[in-house]
Design a protein around this motif. Sequence first.
Motif, PDB file in Angstrom:
ATOM      1  N   GLN A  24      20.499  20.299 -11.842  1.00 41.90           N
ATOM      2  CA  GLN A  24      20.029  20.831 -10.557  1.00 41.90           C
ATOM      3  C   GLN A  24      20.472  19.861  -9.458  1.00 41.90           C
ATOM      4  OE1 GLN A  24      18.451  23.813 -10.504  1.00 41.90           O
ATOM      5  NE2 GLN A  24      18.554  23.894 -12.743  1.00 41.90           N
ATOM      6  N   ASN A  26      20.759  18.995  -5.216  1.00 42.96           N
ATOM      7  CA  ASN A  26      20.341  19.209  -3.838  1.00 42.96           C
ATOM      8  C   ASN A  26      21.407  18.560  -2.963  1.00 42.96           C
ATOM      9  OD1 ASN A  26      19.288  19.055  -1.251  1.00 42.96           O
ATOM     10  ND2 ASN A  26      17.237  18.459  -1.914  1.00 42.96           N
ATOM     11  N   THR A  59      16.914  11.275  -7.211  1.00 44.09           N
ATOM     12  CA  THR A  59      16.416  12.644  -7.298  1.00 44.09           C
ATOM     13  C   THR A  59      15.441  12.910  -6.160  1.00 44.09           C
ATOM     14  OG1 THR A  59      14.659  11.923  -8.799  1.00 44.09           O
ATOM     15  CG2 THR A  59      16.695  12.750  -9.795  1.00 44.09           C
ATOM     16  N   ASP A  60      15.320  14.194  -5.784  1.00 43.64           N
ATOM     17  CA  ASP A  60      14.350  14.557  -4.755  1.00 43.64           C
ATOM     18  C   ASP A  60      12.985  14.796  -5.394  1.00 43.64           C
ATOM     19  OD1 ASP A  60      14.429  17.038  -5.971  1.00 43.64           O
ATOM     20  OD2 ASP A  60      15.523  18.038  -4.362  1.00 43.64           O
ATOM     21  N   LYS A  62      11.555  17.376  -6.350  1.00 46.93           N
ATOM     22  CA  LYS A  62      11.551  18.378  -7.415  1.00 46.93           C
ATOM     23  C   LYS A  62      12.430  17.984  -8.598  1.00 46.93           C
ATOM     24  CE  LYS A  62      10.509  22.268  -4.353  1.00 46.93           C
ATOM     25  NZ  LYS A  62      10.932  23.609  -3.877  1.00 46.93           N
ATOM     26  N   CYS A  64      15.683  17.275  -8.452  1.00 41.34           N
ATOM     27  CA  CYS A  64      17.108  17.609  -8.288  1.00 41.34           C
ATOM     28  C   CYS A  64      17.878  16.360  -7.883  1.00 41.34           C
ATOM     29  CB  CYS A  64      17.282  18.676  -7.198  1.00 41.34           C
ATOM     30  SG  CYS A  64      16.457  20.239  -7.541  1.00 41.34           S
TER      31      CYS A  64
END
Length: 241
Positions: A24, A26, A59-60, A62, A64
């Motif tokens: 995933q 972003n 990562t963010d 969530k 991602c």
Amino acid sequence: MSLPDYKSAEKQSSPAILHTPVVQLNVGGHIFSTSLSTLRKHPNSKLAELFSAQPKLRTDAKGCYFIDRDGSHFGAVLEFLRSDRLPTENIQEVHKEAIHYNIKPLMKRLEETPQLFGELVGRQQFLSRVPHYKENIEVLIRIARAEAIAARHSTIMICILRTEEDLGFYDNAINSLEADKESVVTFGPWKAVPSVKDLLDCIQMDIESQGYRVSVEPHATEKSFLSRSYDFFYKLIFTWW
């Protein structure tokens, strides 16, 4: 019986990209799902480097992987990695992304499209033969901005010398000019087929690509029986409002 290696366990608890085939992403707020094999398709690319062994990205919230770059055209990059399919629009923007991520097969394919082929092989090759072209564009914008105070228009005089013969008349031509000679920006000469009009079109195109509104007009010089008139001069007019 040996004690557990807590340091090793801690390392394994970090995101292990090798064991997550679906990734995933972003990219500047645009969310994408893709496979690890897609991102690693071209081993020398920046994406392959970012997702080698352990990820080199944060990562963010969530989970991602976050790439701090405008993701408006990242979908076209992913589509090429998945299927070798080229975009049909925003060619120049996607080309910039291909350069950023160092995806050389995409760069090469895009440079062969009509949209980029004419720009890179035709126009840019011509402009590379016009001395100090890029520097002169910067000078024109700088002068125009300096003259914009309390004015609707800024008018800069430019001198176009197409040939070496024209260059030989430069001193006489500039001395015949009634305008401020210090602010005249001179282009040329060049050894290539394109004409003076072609160069003027390029100047206007490259300034407008930076968001300015400009127009070009020939500068009419007074003719005299005792002196020669020169058609080297043009007025570049910036409109501010």
